[in-house]
Design an enzyme around this catalytic site. Structure first.
Site, PDB file in Angstrom:
ATOM      1  N   ASP A   7      -1.720  -7.045  10.779  1.00 31.13           N
ATOM      2  CA  ASP A   7      -2.016  -5.634  10.536  1.00 31.13           C
ATOM      3  C   ASP A   7      -1.370  -4.831  11.660  1.00 31.13           C
ATOM      4  O   ASP A   7      -1.733  -4.979  12.822  1.00 31.13           O
ATOM      5  CB  ASP A   7      -3.535  -5.444  10.534  1.00 31.13           C
ATOM      6  CG  ASP A   7      -3.943  -4.065  10.031  1.00 31.13           C
ATOM      7  OD1 ASP A   7      -5.087  -3.926   9.582  1.00 31.13           O
ATOM      8  OD2 ASP A   7      -3.119  -3.125  10.118  1.00 31.13           O
ATOM      9  N   ASP A  67       1.984  -1.796   5.955  1.00 34.15           N
ATOM     10  CA  ASP A  67       1.786  -2.286   7.321  1.00 34.15           C
ATOM     11  C   ASP A  67       0.942  -3.559   7.412  1.00 34.15           C
ATOM     12  O   ASP A  67       0.385  -3.860   8.454  1.00 34.15           O
ATOM     13  CB  ASP A  67       1.169  -1.184   8.184  1.00 34.15           C
ATOM     14  CG  ASP A  67      -0.224  -0.812   7.728  1.00 34.15           C
ATOM     15  OD1 ASP A  67      -0.597  -1.179   6.606  1.00 34.15           O
ATOM     16  OD2 ASP A  67      -0.937  -0.147   8.489  1.00 34.15           O
ATOM     17  N   GLU A  68       0.859  -4.314   6.332  1.00 38.21           N
ATOM     18  CA  GLU A  68       0.042  -5.532   6.345  1.00 38.21           C
ATOM     19  C   GLU A  68       0.691  -6.639   5.538  1.00 38.21           C
ATOM     20  O   GLU A  68       1.167  -6.389   4.431  1.00 38.21           O
ATOM     21  CB  GLU A  68      -1.305  -5.278   5.646  1.00 38.21           C
ATOM     22  CG  GLU A  68      -2.329  -4.539   6.450  1.00 38.21           C
ATOM     23  CD  GLU A  68      -3.584  -4.335   5.621  1.00 38.21           C
ATOM     24  OE1 GLU A  68      -4.116  -5.315   5.081  1.00 38.21           O
ATOM     25  OE2 GLU A  68      -4.009  -3.177   5.501  1.00 38.21           O
TER      26      GLU A  68
END
Length: 404
Positions: free
Chosen positions: A8, A103-104
DNA sequence: TCTGGGGTCCTAGGACCC
DNA sequence: TCTGGGGTCCTAGGACCC
């Protein structure tokens, strides 16, 4: 036993802006819609978060807790560029990868490492690669666990720049103390309903009779909740070669001011419909269900959908269908926001249409798309939406950014 | 100058067909 | 004519995620 790793990126959009512009480093900044619109904070830098700025806050609220907060317009091109680098790095470590959001990512490490220690080693290498190749200013939190759900819970336990593990040695504790809403899938509404049933912790959820959960939430969802409470998640991570297809495409827009004006609503739907059509064509999709959605001044909403006999990627047609859905609708209060989109999508590849009539239409659209791709959204557009707020250029020429 | 925009998934109920 | 079950498709509404 499985080993899953979740990465993350910390305060992603805001940190990327700070990475690109050193003058923003160490300062409280927020990414949000253009100033003056009814926007909210989409992302905040660590400095802003420390001052109490939270994602979802409206502008005045954010300024109140953090008077020196600087608002920056988001730049999706920039974020996508960094995300691609980030994904390329992650791919080196496992071919079983799920890009969960911008973003993960989840990585399946089962069969690739002998034990949790091996996964920790990978996590450290990965963090080092990210620092070397993107820049050490951007950090990430990593979670390692026996399944996706718990890996995500783990990565959330320490921010920024964390590395947390949930395995047999600590899972019981975690299930005892963790907030219900820290579990992906349990939101505020569900939390209230579970509270009313006397369920306050994940352990209590896991110990609750599954038949009762099934009765209240339905057989499937009830079973899933019971498993969540035990820290069980059977969701797999697929191989890199299996591309997930998009299932729905749409756009929504909050008006500058609430309105009863049907023309203004229809105009906006036309603009949004054209945007949807353009994106469908660009990505070679067609949709068979058209939906339209309105949000009233009091924030309640209504929506309608209709399933067509044929597939479409034509923005004007999408607009016409949306308007036909809305025909009988009353406006009991002014409208705040509208949305339109397509579902039941099929991916087409780059096939050309068969019929002559379609061919002509297709060539016209190709030319229009090419111009819009180069010069920005709505350079060419139906005459009806000229000289309105949405015609400002989006995208356009963007040089690759320098990072580090 | 209260509360964005992009999505996914689930459930319930009705219509319709066999 | 009345009855029921199973399956599929569709609409509508809602919760949740980043």
């Amino acid at each position: 036993m499985r080993i899953v790793l979740h990465i993350d990126m910390n305060s992603y959009f805001a940190t990327v802006e700070q990475l690109a512009n050193p003058f923003l480093r160490g300062k409280p900044i927020a990414i949000g819609g253009s100033v003056g619109t009814r926007g909210v904070v989409v992302a905040a830098s660590m400095e802003a978060k420390q001052m109490g700025v939270k994602v979802g806050m409206n502008h005045p609220e954010a300024i109140q807790v953090c008077p020196h907060l600087q608002f920056i317009d988001g730049d999706p091109t920039k974020y996508q560029f960094i995300t691609q680098t980030f994904i390329d790095i992650a791919k080196r470590y496992s071919e079983y990868i799920d890009v969960y959001s911008v973003d993960e990512v989840f990585l399946e490490l089962t069969d690739l490492v002998p034990d949790i220690q091996g996964a920790i080693h990978i996590a450290k290498l990965l963090k080092q690669d990210l620092a070397n190749e993107i820049g050490s200013y951007l950090t990430c939190s990593v979670g390692i666990a026996r399944n996706r759900m718990m890996a995500k819970v783990a990565s959330n336990m320490k921010k920024p720049d964390g590395l947390s593990i949930i395995d047999e040695t600590n899972i019981k504790e975690v299930l005892d103390w963790i907030e219900l809403t820290d579990i992906p899938g349990i939101g505020p509404r569900l939390k209230v309903r579970l509270f009313d049933m006397g369920i306050r912790t994940l352990s209590q959820l896991g110990n609750h009779p599954v038949t009762n959960l099934q009765r209240v939430f339905g057989p499937n969802y009830g079973t899933m909740l019971s498993e969540m409470g035990k820290g069980i998640d059977h969701t797999t991570i697929s191989h890199i070669s299996e591309v997930a297809l998009t299932k729905s495409m749409g756009h929504t827009y909050t008006l500058k001011q609430d309105t009863y004006n049907r023309d203004e609503i229809y105009n906006t739907i036309l603009k949004l419909g054209e945007k949807v059509g353009r994106r469908l064509r660009r990505d070679h999709y067609q949709g068979r269900m058209i939906w339209v959605w309105l949000r009233w001044a009091d924030f309640s909403g209504t929506n309608g959908r209709v399933t067509l006999k044929q597939y479409t990627d034509n923005g004007y047609f999408i607009y016409k269908v949306a308007v036909s859905i809305m025909e009988g609708w009353d406006f009991p209060q002014p409208i705040r926001a509208v949305g339109v989109g397509a579902r039941l999508l099929i991916h087409q590849g780059k096939q050309l249409p068969i019929f002559e009539q379609d061919k002509k239409q297709h060539r016209l659209q190709q030319a229009q798309d090419a111009i819009n791709d180069r010069y920005g959204e709505f350079t060419i557009k139906p005459a009806r939406i000229m000289h309105t707020g949405l015609t400002r250029k989006i995208g356009g020429f963007k040089e690759p950014h320098q990072f580090k």
